[in-house]
Design a protein around this motif. Structure first.
Motif, PDB file in Angstrom:
ATOM      1  N   UNK A   1       7.332 -26.365  63.178  1.00 16.33           N
ATOM      2  CA  UNK A   1       7.675 -24.962  63.455  1.00 16.33           C
ATOM      3  C   UNK A   1       7.527 -24.101  62.207  1.00 16.33           C
ATOM      4  N   UNK A   2       7.963 -24.617  61.074  1.00 16.93           N
ATOM      5  CA  UNK A   2       7.859 -23.853  59.826  1.00 16.93           C
ATOM      6  C   UNK A   2       6.411 -23.630  59.418  1.00 16.93           C
ATOM      7  N   UNK A   3       5.598 -24.652  59.550  1.00 19.01           N
ATOM      8  CA  UNK A   3       4.185 -24.511  59.202  1.00 19.01           C
ATOM      9  C   UNK A   3       3.521 -23.481  60.117  1.00 19.01           C
ATOM     10  N   UNK A   4       3.843 -23.523  61.402  1.00 17.37           N
ATOM     11  CA  UNK A   4       3.269 -22.551  62.337  1.00 17.37           C
ATOM     12  C   UNK A   4       3.752 -21.136  62.016  1.00 17.37           C
ATOM     13  N   UNK A   5       5.003 -20.993  61.616  1.00 14.64           N
ATOM     14  CA  UNK A   5       5.523 -19.680  61.250  1.00 14.64           C
ATOM     15  C   UNK A   5       4.793 -19.137  60.029  1.00 14.64           C
ATOM     16  N   UNK A   6       4.547 -19.981  59.045  1.00 11.25           N
ATOM     17  CA  UNK A   6       3.810 -19.556  57.859  1.00 11.25           C
ATOM     18  C   UNK A   6       2.379 -19.184  58.253  1.00 11.25           C
ATOM     19  N   UNK A   7       1.786 -19.955  59.140  1.00 10.05           N
ATOM     20  CA  UNK A   7       0.427 -19.641  59.597  1.00 10.05           C
ATOM     21  C   UNK A   7       0.394 -18.277  60.275  1.00 10.05           C
ATOM     22  N   UNK A   8       1.398 -17.970  61.077  1.00 12.00           N
ATOM     23  CA  UNK A   8       1.485 -16.651  61.722  1.00 12.00           C
ATOM     24  C   UNK A   8       1.620 -15.542  60.691  1.00 12.00           C
ATOM     25  N   UNK A   9       2.433 -15.766  59.659  1.00 17.87           N
ATOM     26  CA  UNK A   9       2.613 -14.775  58.600  1.00 17.87           C
ATOM     27  C   UNK A   9       1.296 -14.547  57.859  1.00 17.87           C
ATOM     28  N   UNK A  10       0.611 -15.628  57.547  1.00 20.68           N
ATOM     29  CA  UNK A  10      -0.669 -15.520  56.843  1.00 20.68           C
ATOM     30  C   UNK A  10      -1.671 -14.748  57.699  1.00 20.68           C
ATOM     31  N   UNK A  11      -1.729 -15.062  58.962  1.00 17.66           N
ATOM     32  CA  UNK A  11      -2.641 -14.361  59.877  1.00 17.66           C
ATOM     33  C   UNK A  11      -2.322 -12.868  59.888  1.00 17.66           C
ATOM     34  N   UNK A  12      -1.052 -12.528  59.943  1.00 19.97           N
ATOM     35  CA  UNK A  12      -0.638 -11.116  59.939  1.00 19.97           C
ATOM     36  C   UNK A  12      -1.044 -10.424  58.638  1.00 19.97           C
ATOM     37  N   UNK A  13      -0.769 -11.091  57.503  1.00 16.19           N
ATOM     38  CA  UNK A  13      -1.110 -10.507  56.198  1.00 16.19           C
ATOM     39  C   UNK A  13      -2.619 -10.342  56.084  1.00 16.19           C
ATOM     40  N   UNK A  14      -3.375 -11.312  56.571  1.00 12.90           N
ATOM     41  CA  UNK A  14      -4.839 -11.225  56.533  1.00 12.90           C
ATOM     42  C   UNK A  14      -5.360 -10.029  57.336  1.00 12.90           C
ATOM     43  N   UNK A  15      -4.757  -9.765  58.457  1.00 11.93           N
ATOM     44  CA  UNK A  15      -5.252  -8.680  59.310  1.00 11.93           C
ATOM     45  C   UNK A  15      -4.788  -7.304  58.858  1.00 11.93           C
ATOM     46  N   UNK A  16      -3.666  -7.216  58.148  1.00 12.89           N
ATOM     47  CA  UNK A  16      -3.095  -5.923  57.777  1.00 12.89           C
ATOM     48  C   UNK A  16      -3.422  -5.516  56.333  1.00 12.89           C
TER      49      UNK A  16
END
Length: 152
Positions: free
Chosen positions: A113-128
Motif C-alpha cells: 500500500x505504501x509503495x502504491x501511495x508513493x507511486x501515485x504521488x510521483x505520478x501526480x508530481x510528474x503531471x503537475x
C-alpha cells in the motif's frame, strides 16, 4: 575451580549465577530447564552428582523463576507462556511462528500500500510539475511506478 564438591548455599549461589547467565543468553540459545542447568554445572566442574542435585524445593523454585523471567523477555504472548508453563513447548513455538507469519503478511500488505501511495504521488508530481521524480527514486519504487502506470 577447586576440586572440592560444592554444596549448600555456595552451590545455590553458583546455580543462581548460571541461571542469570542463561536468562541473559536468551531462550533460543540457553533454554532453562533442570537438565540444561545440570549439564552446564557438570560441564563447568561445579557438581558431579545427578539431576537430583537440583531437585530440592528452593532450587526447583530458582529454576522455575529464572525460566519464567527468560520467557517473559522472549516476546511470547500470555497464551504462549501458558503453554510453556503446561509443558507444551512445541505448541508455544508453533503459535509464535504462526503469529509471526500473520504479522509478516500484514507488513507485506502495508508495504505494498505504501509503495502504491508513493507511486501515485510521483505520478501526480510528474503531471503537475516539470520535475522528473522518477530519476530521484530507488529501483523498487520505479518498478512499482511503471506497474501503476500500466494499471492506470
Amino acid at each position: 575451580m577447586s576440586k572440592k564438591r560444592l554444596s549448600g548455599k555456595q552451590l545455590d549461589q553458583y546455580i543462581q549465577n548460571e541461571l542469570l547467565m542463561m536468562v541473559r543468553e536468551g531462550l533460543k540459545k540457553s533454554p532453562i530447564t533442570a537438565s540444561t542447568v545440570h549439564a552446564r554445572l557438570v560441564a563447568r566442574g561445579l557438581i558431579k552428582g545427578g539431576l537430583s542435585t537440583l531437585s530440592t524445593a528452593p532450587r526447583k523454585k530458582m529454576i522455575a523463576d529464572a525460566r519464567q523471567r527468560q520467557h517473559n523477555t522472549s516476546e511470547f504472548t500470555d497464551e504462549e507462556h501458558e503453554n510453556f508453563a503446561k509443558g507444551r513447548v512445541s505448541k508455544a513455538y508453533v503459535q509464535k511462528a504462526d503469529r509471526y507469519k500473520e504479522e509478516l503478511n500484514e507488513f507485506k500488505k502495508k508495504y505494498e500500500r505504501n509503495v502504491l501511495a508513493v507511486a501515485d504521488i510521483v505520478h501526480y508530481v510528474d503531471t503537475v510539475t516539470p520535475l522528473k521524480v522518477e530519476q530521484l527514486l530507488a529501483e523498487d519504487l520505479i518498478r512499482e511506478l511503471a506497474t501503476a502506470k500500466k494499471r492506470g
